[in-house]
Design a protein around this motif. Sequence first.
Motif, PDB file in Angstrom:
ATOM      1  N   GLN A 197       0.799  -1.180   0.008  1.00  0.00           N
ATOM      2  CA  GLN A 197       0.115  -0.105   0.001  1.00  0.00           C
ATOM      3  C   GLN A 197       0.755   1.059   0.171  1.00  0.00           C
ATOM      4  O   GLN A 197       0.690   2.232  -0.743  1.00  0.00           O
ATOM      5  CB  GLN A 197      -1.147  -0.189   1.261  1.00  0.00           C
ATOM      6  CG  GLN A 197      -1.819   1.119   1.384  1.00  0.00           C
ATOM      7  CD  GLN A 197      -2.575   1.080   2.680  1.00  0.00           C
ATOM      8  OE1 GLN A 197      -2.094   1.426   3.512  1.00  0.00           O
ATOM      9  NE2 GLN A 197      -3.872   1.112   2.468  1.00  0.00           N
ATOM     10  N   HIS A 198       2.047   1.170   0.645  1.00  0.00           N
ATOM     11  CA  HIS A 198       2.860   2.516   0.932  1.00  0.00           C
ATOM     12  C   HIS A 198       3.483   2.596  -0.423  1.00  0.00           C
ATOM     13  O   HIS A 198       3.670   3.928  -0.892  1.00  0.00           O
ATOM     14  CB  HIS A 198       3.850   2.200   2.056  1.00  0.00           C
ATOM     15  CG  HIS A 198       4.952   3.305   2.248  1.00  0.00           C
ATOM     16  ND1 HIS A 198       4.517   4.291   3.106  1.00  0.00           N
ATOM     17  CD2 HIS A 198       6.080   3.649   1.903  1.00  0.00           C
ATOM     18  CE1 HIS A 198       5.215   5.393   3.402  1.00  0.00           C
ATOM     19  NE2 HIS A 198       6.335   5.011   2.233  1.00  0.00           N
ATOM     20  N   LEU A 199       3.804   1.597  -1.109  1.00  0.00           N
ATOM     21  CA  LEU A 199       4.509   1.949  -2.570  1.00  0.00           C
ATOM     22  C   LEU A 199       3.443   2.606  -3.296  1.00  0.00           C
ATOM     23  O   LEU A 199       3.974   3.331  -4.361  1.00  0.00           O
ATOM     24  CB  LEU A 199       4.897   0.589  -3.166  1.00  0.00           C
ATOM     25  CG  LEU A 199       6.423  -0.090  -2.493  1.00  0.00           C
ATOM     26  CD1 LEU A 199       6.560  -1.377  -3.026  1.00  0.00           C
ATOM     27  CD2 LEU A 199       7.578   0.814  -3.243  1.00  0.00           C
ATOM     28  N   GLU A 202       0.962   4.434  -2.707  1.00  0.00           N
ATOM     29  CA  GLU A 202       0.757   5.797  -2.364  1.00  0.00           C
ATOM     30  C   GLU A 202       1.756   6.849  -2.585  1.00  0.00           C
ATOM     31  O   GLU A 202       1.479   8.041  -2.659  1.00  0.00           O
ATOM     32  CB  GLU A 202       0.210   5.653  -1.078  1.00  0.00           C
ATOM     33  CG  GLU A 202      -1.090   4.923  -0.657  1.00  0.00           C
ATOM     34  CD  GLU A 202      -1.445   4.760   0.747  1.00  0.00           C
ATOM     35  OE1 GLU A 202      -0.524   5.361   1.557  1.00  0.00           O
ATOM     36  OE2 GLU A 202      -2.696   4.565   1.296  1.00  0.00           O
ATOM     37  N   HIS A 203       2.836   6.077  -2.914  1.00  0.00           N
ATOM     38  CA  HIS A 203       4.156   7.289  -3.193  1.00  0.00           C
ATOM     39  C   HIS A 203       4.783   6.982  -4.307  1.00  0.00           C
ATOM     40  O   HIS A 203       5.712   5.825  -4.363  1.00  0.00           O
ATOM     41  CB  HIS A 203       5.034   6.872  -1.951  1.00  0.00           C
ATOM     42  CG  HIS A 203       4.496   7.453  -0.671  1.00  0.00           C
ATOM     43  ND1 HIS A 203       3.670   6.531   0.250  1.00  0.00           N
ATOM     44  CD2 HIS A 203       4.341   8.511   0.160  1.00  0.00           C
ATOM     45  CE1 HIS A 203       3.372   7.054   1.266  1.00  0.00           C
ATOM     46  NE2 HIS A 203       3.623   8.293   1.257  1.00  0.00           N
ATOM     47  N   ASP A 204       4.620   7.820  -5.383  1.00  0.00           N
ATOM     48  CA  ASP A 204       5.073   7.411  -6.687  1.00  0.00           C
ATOM     49  C   ASP A 204       6.474   7.673  -6.667  1.00  0.00           C
ATOM     50  O   ASP A 204       7.291   7.122  -7.792  1.00  0.00           O
ATOM     51  CB  ASP A 204       4.090   7.938  -7.687  1.00  0.00           C
ATOM     52  CG  ASP A 204       4.311   9.393  -7.568  1.00  0.00           C
ATOM     53  OD1 ASP A 204       4.840  10.052  -6.708  1.00  0.00           O
ATOM     54  OD2 ASP A 204       3.443  10.230  -8.463  1.00  0.00           O
ATOM     55  N   TRP A 205       6.962   8.307  -5.833  1.00  0.00           N
ATOM     56  CA  TRP A 205       8.574   8.777  -5.891  1.00  0.00           C
ATOM     57  C   TRP A 205       9.312   7.288  -5.475  1.00  0.00           C
ATOM     58  O   TRP A 205      10.493   7.182  -5.853  1.00  0.00           O
ATOM     59  CB  TRP A 205       8.954   9.549  -4.844  1.00  0.00           C
ATOM     60  CG  TRP A 205       8.713   9.329  -3.526  1.00  0.00           C
ATOM     61  CD1 TRP A 205       7.383   9.576  -2.847  1.00  0.00           C
ATOM     62  CD2 TRP A 205       9.733   8.871  -2.738  1.00  0.00           C
ATOM     63  NE1 TRP A 205       7.824   9.237  -1.497  1.00  0.00           N
ATOM     64  CE2 TRP A 205       9.213   9.019  -1.317  1.00  0.00           C
ATOM     65  CE3 TRP A 205      10.937   8.492  -2.694  1.00  0.00           C
ATOM     66  CZ2 TRP A 205       9.661   8.352  -0.210  1.00  0.00           C
ATOM     67  CZ3 TRP A 205      11.553   7.955  -1.540  1.00  0.00           C
ATOM     68  CH2 TRP A 205      10.854   7.766  -0.358  1.00  0.00           C
ATOM     69  N   LEU A 206       8.704   6.520  -4.835  1.00  0.00           N
ATOM     70  CA  LEU A 206       9.252   5.150  -4.545  1.00  0.00           C
ATOM     71  C   LEU A 206       9.004   4.104  -5.978  1.00  0.00           C
ATOM     72  O   LEU A 206       7.895   3.626  -6.091  1.00  0.00           O
ATOM     73  CB  LEU A 206       8.844   4.485  -3.194  1.00  0.00           C
ATOM     74  CG  LEU A 206       9.199   5.028  -1.869  1.00  0.00           C
ATOM     75  CD1 LEU A 206       8.250   4.407  -1.007  1.00  0.00           C
ATOM     76  CD2 LEU A 206      10.436   4.678  -1.940  1.00  0.00           C
ATOM     77  N   ASP A 207      10.130   4.044  -6.648  1.00  0.00           N
ATOM     78  CA  ASP A 207       9.950   3.194  -8.027  1.00  0.00           C
ATOM     79  C   ASP A 207      10.386   1.803  -7.832  1.00  0.00           C
ATOM     80  O   ASP A 207      11.307   1.660  -7.464  1.00  0.00           O
ATOM     81  CB  ASP A 207      10.978   3.932  -8.895  1.00  0.00           C
ATOM     82  CG  ASP A 207      10.914   3.080 -10.263  1.00  0.00           C
ATOM     83  OD1 ASP A 207       9.674   3.054 -10.915  1.00  0.00           O
ATOM     84  OD2 ASP A 207      11.751   2.635 -10.829  1.00  0.00           O
TER      85      ASP A 207
END
Length: 315
Positions: free
Chosen positions: A186-188, A190-195
């Motif tokens: 879920q965290h990945l 929600e945060h598109d800067w984490l590729d």
Amino acid sequence: MWPEEDRDGPLGLAVSGGPDSLALMLLAGEALPGAVAVASVDHGLRPEAAGEIALVEAACRERDIPFTALKIEVARGNLQARAREARYAALGHWARDAGCGALATAHHADDQAETLLMRLARGSGLSGLAGVRAHGRVPGSDIALIRPLLGWRKADLEGVVEACGLEAARDPTNEDLAFDRARVRQHLAEHDWLDAQALAASADHLAEAWRAIEWYAQIDWEEMVHREDEPHGPTFRYYANVPRAIQVETVRRIVAALGGQVSRAEAGRAADRLWRFENASLGGVLGMPGTERVEKVGVEMRVWRFRPEPARRVH
């Protein structure tokens, strides 16, 4: 991924009915027509599992792929860890009995990214941060284990399944935030800067570094460890003058050679004690530090001796 000269029997595929493993079945069936076999595992944890296995069986029947359903019981404890252990044990036995040359699972780049983040959060060492390996062995067996989809994104695999007109099963536990992996997923999202692809690439680089350590540790074992057979039993003499990461691997191997088993964390704590010239006890093995002048190189070197720990006296 699976060199032709290493192939001896069909490629076994672990297929759950989810989009990732169905894509594995479809891609492998195209790449190796007539040379794959499928197994699906029912963990006995969800009533929907029977329908998911029936879905896989029907897809295999349409494509003339040999299919086997496996039923397992999961021991108490950490549910996901115990389920994984039981699943691999069942798949290993099936692959051996079916004469498979290797077993393939559908781990992909998103899985790799999730694994890396979870292990970073737990403070894992380099071996853990190397993530899911592309090659290995099925735990507890000599069956080769390969993961040919580590370069694929989950969305691409879902596209393969949709293009073939199949409707994949959805495991609700994959979205259950009681599990660490679901929260990381879920965290990945929600945060598109984490590729995820970049994180998976980092895991590949860490795996390459780990292979270098394994190579160095093998040389350390062959050149710096000497076995001596004494009246009380075998003793291993280890010239421990390498970086700590190598010491840890060699100490674990010595303990295993003496019939024990220790984790890397335990071996690391023992290596730290020995480096401070303190005795260390681990896995039924006693380590004793010292130094010795090696005339061949003309220097004083640390030498650690390991032998089975003496039986404790009972009064």
